[in-house]
Design an enzyme around this catalytic site. Structure first.
Site, PDB file in Angstrom:
ATOM      1  N   ARG B 126     104.470  73.866  33.984  1.00  0.00           N
ATOM      2  CA  ARG B 126     103.161  73.865  33.306  1.00  0.00           C
ATOM      3  C   ARG B 126     102.477  72.496  33.355  1.00  0.00           C
ATOM      4  O   ARG B 126     101.735  72.121  32.445  1.00  0.00           O
ATOM      5  CB  ARG B 126     103.276  74.327  31.852  1.00  0.00           C
ATOM      6  CG  ARG B 126     103.743  75.778  31.716  1.00  0.00           C
ATOM      7  CD  ARG B 126     103.466  76.352  30.348  1.00  0.00           C
ATOM      8  NE  ARG B 126     104.150  77.634  30.204  1.00  0.00           N
ATOM      9  CZ  ARG B 126     105.390  77.761  29.740  1.00  0.00           C
ATOM     10  NH1 ARG B 126     106.069  76.683  29.362  1.00  0.00           N
ATOM     11  NH2 ARG B 126     105.946  78.939  29.649  1.00  0.00           N
ATOM     12  N   LYS B 148      89.535  69.245  40.280  1.00  0.00           N
ATOM     13  CA  LYS B 148      89.579  70.599  40.830  1.00  0.00           C
ATOM     14  C   LYS B 148      90.725  70.693  41.828  1.00  0.00           C
ATOM     15  O   LYS B 148      90.843  69.871  42.732  1.00  0.00           O
ATOM     16  CB  LYS B 148      88.277  70.909  41.561  1.00  0.00           C
ATOM     17  CG  LYS B 148      87.142  71.322  40.675  1.00  0.00           C
ATOM     18  CD  LYS B 148      86.036  71.888  41.567  1.00  0.00           C
ATOM     19  CE  LYS B 148      84.771  72.159  40.792  1.00  0.00           C
ATOM     20  NZ  LYS B 148      83.705  72.689  41.678  1.00  0.00           N
ATOM     21  N   GLU B 190      78.591  63.549  52.157  1.00  0.00           N
ATOM     22  CA  GLU B 190      78.787  63.651  50.703  1.00  0.00           C
ATOM     23  C   GLU B 190      78.402  62.348  50.005  1.00  0.00           C
ATOM     24  O   GLU B 190      77.986  62.351  48.846  1.00  0.00           O
ATOM     25  CB  GLU B 190      80.249  64.011  50.381  1.00  0.00           C
ATOM     26  CG  GLU B 190      80.664  65.410  50.833  1.00  0.00           C
ATOM     27  CD  GLU B 190      80.306  66.529  49.848  1.00  0.00           C
ATOM     28  OE1 GLU B 190      79.813  66.237  48.737  1.00  0.00           O
ATOM     29  OE2 GLU B 190      80.511  67.706  50.203  1.00  0.00           O
ATOM     30  N   LYS B 231      80.214  60.339  40.807  1.00  0.00           N
ATOM     31  CA  LYS B 231      80.803  61.642  40.484  1.00  0.00           C
ATOM     32  C   LYS B 231      81.451  61.599  39.106  1.00  0.00           C
ATOM     33  O   LYS B 231      81.411  62.581  38.359  1.00  0.00           O
ATOM     34  CB  LYS B 231      81.820  62.061  41.551  1.00  0.00           C
ATOM     35  CG  LYS B 231      82.369  63.460  41.279  1.00  0.00           C
ATOM     36  CD  LYS B 231      82.994  64.139  42.466  1.00  0.00           C
ATOM     37  CE  LYS B 231      83.406  65.568  42.085  1.00  0.00           C
ATOM     38  NZ  LYS B 231      84.098  66.269  43.165  1.00  0.00           N
ATOM     39  N   GLU B 241      82.725  72.137  34.429  1.00  0.00           N
ATOM     40  CA  GLU B 241      81.660  72.663  35.282  1.00  0.00           C
ATOM     41  C   GLU B 241      80.852  73.775  34.644  1.00  0.00           C
ATOM     42  O   GLU B 241      80.776  74.882  35.173  1.00  0.00           O
ATOM     43  CB  GLU B 241      82.267  73.164  36.601  1.00  0.00           C
ATOM     44  CG  GLU B 241      81.213  73.341  37.677  1.00  0.00           C
ATOM     45  CD  GLU B 241      81.837  73.709  39.014  1.00  0.00           C
ATOM     46  OE1 GLU B 241      82.859  74.377  39.027  1.00  0.00           O
ATOM     47  OE2 GLU B 241      81.285  73.301  40.025  1.00  0.00           O
ATOM     48  N   ARG B 245      77.197  69.525  36.063  1.00  0.00           N
ATOM     49  CA  ARG B 245      78.030  69.355  37.251  1.00  0.00           C
ATOM     50  C   ARG B 245      77.495  70.168  38.437  1.00  0.00           C
ATOM     51  O   ARG B 245      77.819  69.894  39.584  1.00  0.00           O
ATOM     52  CB  ARG B 245      79.472  69.768  36.917  1.00  0.00           C
ATOM     53  CG  ARG B 245      80.490  69.333  37.943  1.00  0.00           C
ATOM     54  CD  ARG B 245      81.891  69.297  37.346  1.00  0.00           C
ATOM     55  NE  ARG B 245      82.890  69.127  38.396  1.00  0.00           N
ATOM     56  CZ  ARG B 245      84.179  68.909  38.161  1.00  0.00           C
ATOM     57  NH1 ARG B 245      84.618  68.827  36.936  1.00  0.00           N
ATOM     58  NH2 ARG B 245      85.022  68.757  39.158  1.00  0.00           N
ATOM     59  N   ASN B 249      76.368  70.383  43.605  1.00  0.00           N
ATOM     60  CA  ASN B 249      76.251  71.406  44.645  1.00  0.00           C
ATOM     61  C   ASN B 249      75.002  71.245  45.504  1.00  0.00           C
ATOM     62  O   ASN B 249      74.698  72.122  46.314  1.00  0.00           O
ATOM     63  CB  ASN B 249      76.260  72.806  44.016  1.00  0.00           C
ATOM     64  CG  ASN B 249      77.639  73.182  43.521  1.00  0.00           C
ATOM     65  OD1 ASN B 249      78.636  72.840  44.157  1.00  0.00           O
ATOM     66  ND2 ASN B 249      77.698  73.862  42.405  1.00  0.00           N
ATOM     67  N   HIS B 252      74.871  72.628  48.927  1.00  0.00           N
ATOM     68  CA  HIS B 252      76.067  73.454  49.108  1.00  0.00           C
ATOM     69  C   HIS B 252      75.765  74.951  49.181  1.00  0.00           C
ATOM     70  O   HIS B 252      76.537  75.696  49.762  1.00  0.00           O
ATOM     71  CB  HIS B 252      77.084  73.174  47.991  1.00  0.00           C
ATOM     72  CG  HIS B 252      77.863  71.910  48.232  1.00  0.00           C
ATOM     73  ND1 HIS B 252      77.266  70.673  48.309  1.00  0.00           N
ATOM     74  CD2 HIS B 252      79.195  71.695  48.443  1.00  0.00           C
ATOM     75  CE1 HIS B 252      78.196  69.751  48.529  1.00  0.00           C
ATOM     76  NE2 HIS B 252      79.373  70.341  48.620  1.00  0.00           N
ATOM     77  N   HIS B 256      77.357  76.371  52.275  1.00  0.00           N
ATOM     78  CA  HIS B 256      78.422  77.374  52.240  1.00  0.00           C
ATOM     79  C   HIS B 256      78.041  78.606  53.058  1.00  0.00           C
ATOM     80  O   HIS B 256      78.885  79.197  53.732  1.00  0.00           O
ATOM     81  CB  HIS B 256      78.706  77.799  50.797  1.00  0.00           C
ATOM     82  CG  HIS B 256      79.507  76.787  50.027  1.00  0.00           C
ATOM     83  ND1 HIS B 256      79.499  76.723  48.660  1.00  0.00           N
ATOM     84  CD2 HIS B 256      80.348  75.816  50.447  1.00  0.00           C
ATOM     85  CE1 HIS B 256      80.302  75.744  48.260  1.00  0.00           C
ATOM     86  NE2 HIS B 256      80.821  75.173  49.331  1.00  0.00           N
ATOM     87  N   HIS B 271      82.709  71.151  56.816  1.00  0.00           N
ATOM     88  CA  HIS B 271      82.045  71.224  55.511  1.00  0.00           C
ATOM     89  C   HIS B 271      80.922  70.184  55.357  1.00  0.00           C
ATOM     90  O   HIS B 271      79.802  70.518  54.955  1.00  0.00           O
ATOM     91  CB  HIS B 271      83.090  71.054  54.402  1.00  0.00           C
ATOM     92  CG  HIS B 271      82.507  71.040  53.021  1.00  0.00           C
ATOM     93  ND1 HIS B 271      81.956  72.159  52.435  1.00  0.00           N
ATOM     94  CD2 HIS B 271      82.369  70.030  52.113  1.00  0.00           C
ATOM     95  CE1 HIS B 271      81.509  71.846  51.228  1.00  0.00           C
ATOM     96  NE2 HIS B 271      81.746  70.565  51.010  1.00  0.00           N
TER      97      HIS B 271
END
Lengths: 374, 374
Positions: B126, B148, B190, B231, B241, B245, B249, B252, B256, B271
């Site tokens: 955990r 993330k 980025e 960031k 998020e 946040r 994107n 993106h 995407h 990417h």
């Protein structure tokens, strides 16, 4: 079905706070309670084959009446369901349903279902909403409070998981009427634990009200709520289990070793029974160390026995345990530091404490006598 | 190897706070930094076959010199490693090493390794300690900040994972010398993003210092540190998020859709390139809506092009895109609410904002013109 209003236990964890509702017949109103807290959410109900036959129709009816769209996912019953294989399949099913973060996974079942469904809810889209409807006494007083989720690995139990707090827990005490007496008693062992840790008055209350709790009266709901409150106090202080939360392991070091010793065969020993023997051992060991009055150790054991629980290693059916094997399991239980063992010991009923300085030789000598005392 | 002292970016997340160290040659001192923060910990280094050949010996030597016992776990390189199959195998390996919660998983690699290793660290017992040593520019400025982690599912990318903050990030800017120019440029996209979101001065600084950043001077470390700081500000405000946040994107949603349109074939589009085209599209679309001066859209595109990045759909090699397919992908990107699309739009360089009220018909008309503009 009774219609008294439910007891509410609030778990205060900042933005992760949630309510546990406790009372008879609560599944009938589950849809309304969930819809009120998660407006607009869709849901998946994760349950097992046994529980689905008993309680799924009532829960589906309740959700439907509240306008909540819910899809049941029915898994095999039993500890083996807490596996990576079942987790991967469950996650895929939740993704297939195109559920989003704001949608809910509802766990309807005992600890196995709650742990697996909670883990899946914790990792799909990095965390979905989660509701528990625990259907065993053990799950109502233990697994559903504290946010621990997880699965077993071939290398050990509960080795993989996350902390993921639910948004709501609905503990319907009427569903406990469908439990086998042995399973009810096993859950009762964890109830007794809260008294033995630090609530001597609650222990005394249990001594008086045990028959009523088993019979299913208002005392049962009161006892479940008291236990949730007791665990909540500990969890609120120590959400990630770094300190005081260790007290909840009273009886568990010995208990886990015994469970491992029977290879987790529920025909020989279920978790709550292991904890019952473990708590009796922890009290007798504390008495032997001169920490606890012998009459308190005897009183703890007498209450467990009155509830139909085992309190001695010799009561476990099947082949005998060796001291070496038990000591080996205890050493593996992640509680060894520089050759000293960490144990929960006690100074009497409701006076448990964490000791990280227990001499393994004394544990070994004690266990040898306990094994011989058949 | 240079020996200036590293820049430290502190990520302030209460009890989950941590440092990002940025500078050339930092791997040589990684063992000391890790041992100082996690005294007595053992470690597993998770890396891939490509990175292991380049940087694993240096990291092992550094950990050894600091007395840190570390076992390397070398996985196949590439996006396919972000799978449940690899996760299960990695978790089993970590358990086999009998690592405890206080021990560390060290991710040495790009985003794939960081995401997978971080997920494993987040679920073993955990939650274990976690250290990132990102070896791509994209991982240094993006994946290593924010906590993330995750893997891909056959149903989509990054659909399963947890938020698990690292205890330390070591961004050694010298290792970026081993990147292919196309990969460096993709990470640079980025970087440009942080300027375009809300830092016009940083964007202007990048316009001036781009050649030095690509060459590997002190400006490179300064640029990486600035991006981590940018960031960090967003993540600190919105760890899970839910709101602001979303600005991260920028580029993106279109990006995407383009990545999905080439079936994530890195030979056609990686990417960062998708993000570069996406940001250029977001600016031109904002200009078309009358929100952004056309000269700002042109300036954003010109800077990306100077860095060797694509800015138009027609620059993607291979078969053409249809407007219908792209709109379908955009609709799947979880950003549709009651028939309106959520997009990051802009009022000019460094003036981006979240709009949840974009008319799909206008996006479609815009994309049609962009696809035709070869």
């Amino acid at each position: 079905m009774e219609h008294e209003s439910p007891r509410t236990v609030r778990i205060a964890l900042g933005s992760r706070s949630y309510d546990i509702l406790v009372g008879p017949g609560l599944i009938a109103g589950a849809g309304r309670e969930i819809a009120r807290r998660l407006p607009g959410a869709r849901a998946a109900i994760v349950t097992d084959e046994t529980v689905a036959g008993l309680h799924l129709p009532a829960l589906l009816a309740s959700l439907g009446a509240a306008g909540l769209e819910a899809t049941p996912i029915v898994l095999p019953a039993g500890e083996r369901t807490k596996s990576f294989e079942q987790l991967v399949a469950l996650v895929d099913r939740l993704l297939e349903l195109r559920l989003e973060r704001g949608d809910a996974v509802i766990a309807l079942g005992g600890g196995v279902i709650g742990d697996l469904a909670g883990f899946a809810a914790g990792i799909v889209k990095r965390g979905m909403r989660f509701v528990q409807v625990p259907t065993t006494l053990l799950a109502q007083v233990d697994s559903s409070v504290g946010g621990k989720t997880g699965i077993n690995s071939p290398r050990g139990k509960n080795l993989v998981g996350v902390f993921h707090q639910p948004d709501l827990v609905i503990a319907d005490t009427s569903v406990l009427d469908t439990l086998a007496p042995r399973e009810f008693a096993a859950g009762y062992a964890e109830m007794v634990k809260y008294g033995l840790i630090d609530r001597p008055d609650f222990f005394a209350w249990l001594e008086e009200n045990r028959p009523a709790i088993f019979a299913g009266g208002a005392q049962r709901a009161e006892a479940v709520a008291q236990c949730c409150r007791a665990k909540a106090v500990v969890v609120e202080e120590d959400e990630r289990e770094d300190g005081r939360r260790a007290l909840l392991n009273l009886g568990h070091t010995f208990g886990h070793a015994l469970e491992a010793g029977v290879a987790y065969d529920p025909a020989r020993l279920v978790h709550g029974e292991g904890v019952a023997i473990g708590m009796a051992l922890a009290h007798r060991f504390s008495a032997r160390l001169g920490l606890c009055p012998p009459e308190d150790a005897a009183r703890a054991a007498a209450h467990l026995e009155a509830a139909g629980l085992p309190t001695r290693i010799g009561q476990i059916p099947g082949a005998g345990f060796t001291c070496e094997a038990l000591m080996g399991k205890i050493a593996q239980d992640k509680k060894v530091k520089r050759g000293r063992l960490t144990f929960i010991l006690t100074r009497g009923i409701g006076q448990s404490f964490v000791s990280d300085d227990v001499d393994p030789a004394k544990v070994e000598a004690f266990l040898k006598d306990e094994i011989d005392a058949r």
